[in-house]
Motif scaffolding. Structure first.
Motif, mmCIF file in Angstrom:
data_model
loop_
_atom_site.group_PDB
_atom_site.id
_atom_site.type_symbol
_atom_site.label_atom_id
_atom_site.label_comp_id
_atom_site.label_asym_id
_atom_site.label_seq_id
_atom_site.Cartn_x
_atom_site.Cartn_y
_atom_site.Cartn_z
ATOM 1 N N LEU A 177 0.833 -1.203 0.000
ATOM 2 C CA LEU A 177 0.000 0.000 0.000
ATOM 3 C C LEU A 177 0.871 1.258 0.000
ATOM 4 N N ILE A 178 1.951 1.247 0.761
ATOM 5 C CA ILE A 178 2.857 2.414 0.788
ATOM 6 C C ILE A 178 3.361 2.695 -0.632
ATOM 7 N N ALA A 179 3.806 1.655 -1.308
ATOM 8 C CA ALA A 179 4.334 1.841 -2.659
ATOM 9 C C ALA A 179 3.255 2.425 -3.576
ATOM 10 N N LEU A 180 2.021 1.943 -3.438
ATOM 11 C CA LEU A 180 0.938 2.437 -4.291
ATOM 12 C C LEU A 180 0.572 3.884 -3.975
ATOM 13 N N ILE A 181 0.700 4.263 -2.699
ATOM 14 C CA ILE A 181 0.428 5.668 -2.338
ATOM 15 C C ILE A 181 1.403 6.568 -3.092
ATOM 16 N N VAL A 182 2.672 6.196 -3.064
ATOM 17 C CA VAL A 182 3.688 7.002 -3.735
ATOM 18 C C VAL A 182 3.354 7.106 -5.220
ATOM 19 N N TYR A 183 3.075 5.967 -5.836
ATOM 20 C CA TYR A 183 2.801 5.961 -7.274
ATOM 21 C C TYR A 183 1.596 6.828 -7.608
ATOM 22 N N SER A 184 0.524 6.629 -6.868
ATOM 23 C CA SER A 184 -0.728 7.316 -7.178
ATOM 24 C C SER A 184 -0.596 8.836 -7.034
ATOM 25 N N ASN A 185 0.176 9.259 -6.034
ATOM 26 C CA ASN A 185 0.313 10.702 -5.814
ATOM 27 C C ASN A 185 1.292 11.375 -6.769
ATOM 28 N N LEU A 186 1.991 10.568 -7.568
ATOM 29 C CA LEU A 186 2.866 11.153 -8.580
ATOM 30 C C LEU A 186 2.153 11.330 -9.918
ATOM 31 N N LEU A 187 0.936 10.790 -10.035
ATOM 32 C CA LEU A 187 0.197 10.923 -11.292
ATOM 33 C C LEU A 187 -0.184 12.392 -11.509
ATOM 34 N N PRO A 188 -0.096 12.854 -12.745
ATOM 35 C CA PRO A 188 -0.473 14.247 -12.998
ATOM 36 C C PRO A 188 -1.962 14.467 -12.699
ATOM 37 N N GLY A 189 -2.263 15.540 -12.006
ATOM 38 C CA GLY A 189 -3.658 15.850 -11.684
ATOM 39 C C GLY A 189 -4.139 15.219 -10.387
ATOM 40 N N SER A 190 -3.250 14.536 -9.672
ATOM 41 C CA SER A 190 -3.687 13.799 -8.488
ATOM 42 C C SER A 190 -3.947 14.707 -7.282
ATOM 43 N N SER A 191 -3.399 15.927 -7.294
ATOM 44 C CA SER A 191 -3.479 16.728 -6.069
ATOM 45 C C SER A 191 -4.911 17.163 -5.743
ATOM 46 N N ARG A 192 -5.766 17.293 -6.744
ATOM 47 C CA ARG A 192 -7.164 17.637 -6.457
ATOM 48 C C ARG A 192 -7.826 16.530 -5.647
ATOM 49 N N GLY A 193 -7.421 15.295 -5.932
ATOM 50 C CA GLY A 193 -7.958 14.166 -5.180
ATOM 51 C C GLY A 193 -7.564 14.235 -3.724
ATOM 52 N N LEU A 194 -6.322 14.636 -3.513
ATOM 53 C CA LEU A 194 -5.830 14.731 -2.145
ATOM 54 C C LEU A 194 -6.622 15.772 -1.363
ATOM 55 N N SER A 195 -6.968 16.893 -2.004
ATOM 56 C CA SER A 195 -7.694 17.905 -1.228
ATOM 57 C C SER A 195 -9.159 17.497 -1.043
ATOM 58 N N PHE A 196 -9.730 16.765 -2.004
ATOM 59 C CA PHE A 196 -11.082 16.217 -1.789
ATOM 60 C C PHE A 196 -11.087 15.313 -0.551
ATOM 61 N N TYR A 197 -10.010 14.573 -0.406
ATOM 62 C CA TYR A 197 -9.918 13.544 0.643
ATOM 63 C C TYR A 197 -9.521 14.128 1.997
ATOM 64 N N LEU A 198 -8.698 15.181 1.989
ATOM 65 C CA LEU A 198 -8.126 15.638 3.256
ATOM 66 C C LEU A 198 -8.516 17.055 3.675
ATOM 67 N N LYS A 199 -9.080 17.852 2.773
ATOM 68 C CA LYS A 199 -9.436 19.222 3.159
ATOM 69 C C LYS A 199 -10.930 19.315 3.427
#
Ligand code: TRP
Length: 445
Positions: A177-199
């Motif tokens: 899962l750690i490895a997949l977190i790194v991979y997924s967050n390097l995808l272009p456009g992924s940061s909007r997902g992070l703010s949906f999830y954490l903000k």
């Protein structure tokens, strides 16, 4: 060792219990259910309420189940009837057992899909998730295979079966899962997902979001139906219940949060809808693997590990009714496992066929939920919350928070200082909060 001379068994060590309990807690609830429920309920605000529920209600209530189990050394029905023989409280234990049967009935269906996805990853194909789950033969076979696997492991008994698996495979899942977190967050456009999830956008919180968060907390921690009473009954008297409980809750919560850290960034990078519902994870993960280097390999490993995480949970769900038949009805363990397994199999057939395989089962029954989703809502959400409501009253008021605290202090003398706080949480905060949240339900319908 106590209990070793009969058919009950005991964990080999404190670590044995932690792995088995974490194995029960960590499962499809974390990786399949948590992200899709988060997506349906608006993202970060839901995550916030969920974490609050785990901390203020889940953890204190977990201690109530563990204390009851270890003090009386029985399944939920046996534990309650030892303390209050022939009282109505026994029905609370009975409700737990029925809830376990029903949760297992649809949980093993989804676990079957997970198992099937191992092979779907290996064989190049364009079969969509929707068509996969609508194939009656395929889902029935996968469901049967998964039930059979569960039965065979529980057949092996407490130490041989349950502990061994959990110890080896949970750590591997964590690393992947750690490895997949790194991979997924390097995808272009992924940061909007992070703010949906954490903000968090706190205006999104309402009664049904809170109910979903509470239900998810109970479901994910395997609480509300006496599973932790049963697992607690196999813990040695000298073990520290307090620290064990914290480890289990931490591990479970960490895996759920990690799953979201993979899903949401990838999802937004691929411009998919976070509110897609139960199919979310089965669509997003394969899409991640598709473009990834060594994607087929990673995908196969992922679904193998997820199947095993599901297996350590289905084992625990089968264990509660089995322990009931062994303790209360004097049925031999090996026969009890088959009786329960067959009942669950029959109960699960409509769920297996409700994802498009059989038309009338797949139609929305109430509030847009088809059969399987309805089962999940009734048993995996309402019944767990209701069971926890009753059981926190039983432990806090009927058995008495003092007796329970004494059990918790065994193996952790320092707990005595915290006992009044815990007593307050279990006697007032848990039952009152759950009651208010459940009342809100009537507004939903
Ligand atoms: N907690 C498990 C998961 O998250 C499911 C589960 C196993 C469960 N045993 C349980 C849920 C007992 C409620 C009660 O996948």
């Amino acid at each position: 060792m106590p209990g070793q001379d009969n058919d009950r068994g005991q964990w080999s060590s404190k670590l044995g219990f932690i792995f088995a309990a974490a194995g029960s807690a960590i499962g499809l609830g974390n990786i399949w259910r948590f992200p899709y429920v988060t997506g349906l309920n608006g993202g970060a605000a839901f995550v916030f309420v969920y974490l609050l529920c785990v901390l203020v209600i889940g953890l204190p209530y977990l201690y109530a189940e563990l204390a009851l189990g270890r003090a009386i050394q029985k399944n939920p029905v046996g534990a309650i009837s030892s303390l209050r023989p022939k009282s109505g409280w026994i029905w609370v234990g009975g409700l737990g057992i029925v809830t376990g049967l029903f949760i297992l009935s649809y949980y093993a269906v989804i676990a079957g899909w997970t198992f099937g996805y191992i092979f779907k990853m290996m064989i190049p194909n364009e079969l969509s998730f929707g068509n996969f789950v609508a194939n009656p033969l395929l889902v029935s076979i996968l469901f049967s295979v998964f039930m059979l696997l569960t039965i065979l492991v529980v057949y092996g008994g407490v130490q041989g079966g349950i502990e061994k698996w959990a110890k080896i495979l949970m750590p591997i899942l964590f690393v992947l899962l750690i490895a997949l977190i790194v991979y997924s967050n390097l995808l272009p456009g992924s940061s909007r997902g992070l703010s949906f999830y954490l903000k968090p956008d706190f205006s999104k919180i309402n009664g049904s979001v809170i109910l979903a968060a509470l239900g998810q907390a109970f479901f994910s921690l395997s609480l509300g139906m006496g599973l932790m009473v049963t697992y607690g009954s196999y813990i040695s008297k000298s073990d520290n219940l307090i620290s064990s409980g914290i480890y289990v809750a931490l591990a479970d919560t960490a895996i759920a949060i990690m799953s979201g850290l993979i899903i949401f960034p990838a999802l937004f990078a691929m411009n998919q809808d976070p509110a897609a519902g139960p199919g979310l994870v089965f669509n997003v993960f394969p899409a991640i693997f598709k473009n990834m280097p060594f994607g087929i390999f990673v995908g196969v490993i992922f679904f193998i590990l997820l199947s095993i995480a599901a297996l350590t949970s289905t084992i625990s769900l089968l264990e509660v009714p089995t322990a009931f038949l062994v303790d209360e009805k004097g049925v031999a363990r090996k026969i009890a496992v088959w009786i329960v397994g067959i009942i669950v199999f029959v109960l699960g057939i409509p769920s297996a066929l409700s994802q498009g395989a059989v038309g009338w089962l797949s139609k929305p029954i109430i509030n847009g939920m088809e059969f399987l989703s309805l089962m999940d809502f009734i048993w995996g959400n309402l019944s767990l919350a209701f069971g926890a409501f009753l059981l926190s009253i039983f432990v806090g008021w009927v058995w008495g928070a003092k007796h329970a605290a004494k059990e918790l202090a065994m193996g952790n003398p320092g707990f005595v200082r915290w006992a009044p706080v815990w007593g307050f949480l279990i006697r007032f905060i848990c039952p009152i909060t759950i009651f208010i949240i459940l009342l809100n339900l009537f507004k939903i319908f």
